[in-house]
Design an enzyme around this catalytic site. Structure first.
Site, PDB file in Angstrom:
ATOM      1  N   LYS A  69      40.744 -17.262  -5.996  1.00 20.68           N
ATOM      2  CA  LYS A  69      39.250 -18.153  -6.138  1.00 20.68           C
ATOM      3  C   LYS A  69      38.957 -18.327  -7.585  1.00 20.68           C
ATOM      4  O   LYS A  69      38.370 -19.498  -7.937  1.00 20.68           O
ATOM      5  CB  LYS A  69      38.370 -17.731  -5.292  1.00 20.68           C
ATOM      6  N   ASN A  74      36.290 -21.907  -3.854  1.00 21.61           N
ATOM      7  CA  ASN A  74      37.106 -21.978  -2.560  1.00 21.61           C
ATOM      8  C   ASN A  74      37.397 -23.138  -1.871  1.00 21.61           C
ATOM      9  O   ASN A  74      38.116 -23.168  -0.840  1.00 21.61           O
ATOM     10  CB  ASN A  74      36.386 -20.901  -1.532  1.00 21.61           C
ATOM     11  N   ASP A  96      31.845 -20.536   0.337  1.00 22.65           N
ATOM     12  CA  ASP A  96      31.769 -19.053   0.833  1.00 22.65           C
ATOM     13  C   ASP A  96      30.329 -18.387   1.081  1.00 22.65           C
ATOM     14  O   ASP A  96      30.186 -17.863   2.147  1.00 22.65           O
ATOM     15  CB  ASP A  96      32.627 -18.251   0.063  1.00 22.65           C
ATOM     16  N   GLY A 123      33.273  -4.321  -3.764  1.00 19.94           N
ATOM     17  CA  GLY A 123      34.184  -5.039  -4.085  1.00 19.94           C
ATOM     18  C   GLY A 123      33.611  -5.777  -5.245  1.00 19.94           C
ATOM     19  O   GLY A 123      32.512  -6.032  -5.386  1.00 19.94           O
ATOM     20  N   ALA A 124      34.339  -6.283  -6.212  1.00 20.47           N
ATOM     21  CA  ALA A 124      34.139  -6.979  -7.462  1.00 20.47           C
ATOM     22  C   ALA A 124      35.088  -8.453  -7.724  1.00 20.47           C
ATOM     23  O   ALA A 124      34.859  -8.845  -8.634  1.00 20.47           O
ATOM     24  CB  ALA A 124      34.171  -6.296  -8.530  1.00 20.47           C
ATOM     25  N   GLY A 149      36.376 -12.666  -6.373  1.00 17.23           N
ATOM     26  CA  GLY A 149      35.551 -13.705  -6.408  1.00 17.23           C
ATOM     27  C   GLY A 149      34.762 -13.729  -5.135  1.00 17.23           C
ATOM     28  O   GLY A 149      33.630 -14.388  -5.224  1.00 17.23           O
ATOM     29  N   GLY A 172      34.395 -11.111   9.602  1.00 15.84           N
ATOM     30  CA  GLY A 172      34.013 -12.484   8.959  1.00 15.84           C
ATOM     31  C   GLY A 172      34.318 -13.829   9.618  1.00 15.84           C
ATOM     32  O   GLY A 172      34.445 -14.771   8.937  1.00 15.84           O
TER      33      GLY A 172
END
Length: 264
Positions: free
Chosen positions: A64, A85, A100, A121-122, A124, A229
Site C-alpha cells: 500500500k 489501496n 480502507d 500494527g504499524a 499501511g 474484516g
C-alpha cells in the site's frame, strides 16, 4: 471493450475482491473483469499495471505504501496518510485513493460510543485506520512489536508503544491490522499481553477476513464482541467500485449486490 481490474498483493490468493467486483459487473451488466495478481516486489507495481492494461486496481498487503509512490496523483484521504489501496487509470496517469479507512468506519458502526482505540500494527492499513479514526475525534494509541515504524504515528500526536513499553489498560476498541493469523496460527502480540488487554476492553476487530484467526478465537474465548474484516472489505469495495465505474451505480445498489457475493 471489456475493462480489466485487479488486486495486487502477496499473498493474494485468499482475496474475495474478485468475487465481489465480478458479481457486481455480471449482475448489473457492466463490461469488465476483475482478477488477482501476486506481486512480490512493490517497486514493479506501476510497470505491471500498465503491462496488464488495467483500468484500475486495489492494493493489499504489503504494497500500500509502494502504491502511493507509483501514482502520478493522489486524491482525498490518501494524501493525509501516504497509503493507497485503490488506483484508477486516467488518460495514462495513475490516480491513487484510500478507501480502507472509510470501509473500516462502515464496519465498526455497529459498536456504540467508541472513543478510545488501540491499533495493533504499524503498516499501511494501521496508518490509514488510525488517522481516519483520529479525524473522527477518537483517541488513538498504536502498539507494535518494535519502535521502528511508530514514528509517523507519534508525529500525528498518537500514543505509541512497543510490546516492552505497553501500559496495561482497557480500550473501547482493539483493532488488529497485522497479518498475524492470515497464513499462520500466530497472535498479533504475546498472549500474556493480549489476554489482560482484551479482558479490560469492550470490542475488538480484525482486518483479516475469511477465517477465524487466533486473535478472533481469543476474543471469542474471552467473550469480547468482535468482527473480522469482511464488513471492512465490503465497505472499501463499494467505494473502490464506484471509483472504478465513475459512479455508474449508486452506493446502495453497489452495497446490496456486492453483499450478495458473500453467499456465493
Amino acid at each position: 471493450m471489456k475493462r480489466l481490474f485487479a488486486i495486487f498483493g502477496d499473498p493474494v490468493a485468499h482475496s474475495r475482491s474478485p468475487l465481489m467486483h465480478n458479481h457486481l459487473f455480471k449482475t448489473l451488466g457492466y463490461d469488465a473483469c476483475y482478477t488477482r495478481i501476486r506481486l512480490e516486489d512493490g517497486a514493479k507495481l506501476r510497470d505491471t499495471f500498465f503491462a496488464q492494461k488495467l483500468a484500475g486496481a486495489n492494493i493489499t498487503v504489503p504494497h500500500k505504501e509502494a502504491a502511493f509512490q507509483a501514482c502520478d496523483e493522489i486524491r482525498g484521504f490518501a494524501l493525509e496518510v501516504g497509503v493507497v489501496n485503490t488506483i484508477v487509470e486516467e488518460n495514462g496517469r495513475l490516480v491513487g485513493y484510500n478507501t480502507d479507512a472509510d470501509g473500516f468506519l462502515f464496519a465498526v458502526r455497529r459498536f456504540e460510543n467508541v472513543e478510545d482505540v488501540l491499533v495493533i500494527g504499524a503498516g499501511g492499513t494501521a496508518r490509514a485506520l488510525a488517522k481516519r479514526m483520529q479525524n473522527e475525534g477518537m483517541t488513538v494509541s498504536v502498539l507494535n512489536r518494535s519502535a521502528g515504524r511508530l514514528e509517523p504515528f507519534a508525529a500525528e500526536g498518537m500514543k505509541t508503544m512497543t510490546w516492552e513499553s505497553f501500559e496495561h489498560k482497557g480500550y473501547d476498541l482493539v483493532v488488529n491490522t497485522t497479518s498475524a493469523g492470515l497464513e499462520d496460527d500466530n497472535l498479533p502480540a504475546p498472549e500474556t499481553l493480549l489476554i489482560p488487554l482484551l479482558e479490560a476492553s469492550r470490542y475488538a476487530a480484525d482486518a483479516i477476513y475469511g477465517k477465524k484467526t487466533p486473535f478472533l478465537k481469543l476474543c471469542e474465548t474471552l467473550e469480547i464482541p468482535a468482527i473480522d474484516g469482511a464488513e471492512m472489505l465490503l465497505g472499501q469495495g463499494v467505494l473502490a467500485n464506484r471509483l472504478f465505474t465513475a459512479n455508474a451505480f449508486d452506493a446502495e445498489t453497489t452495497e446490496r449486490v456486492m453483499r450478495e457475493s458473500f453467499d456465493l
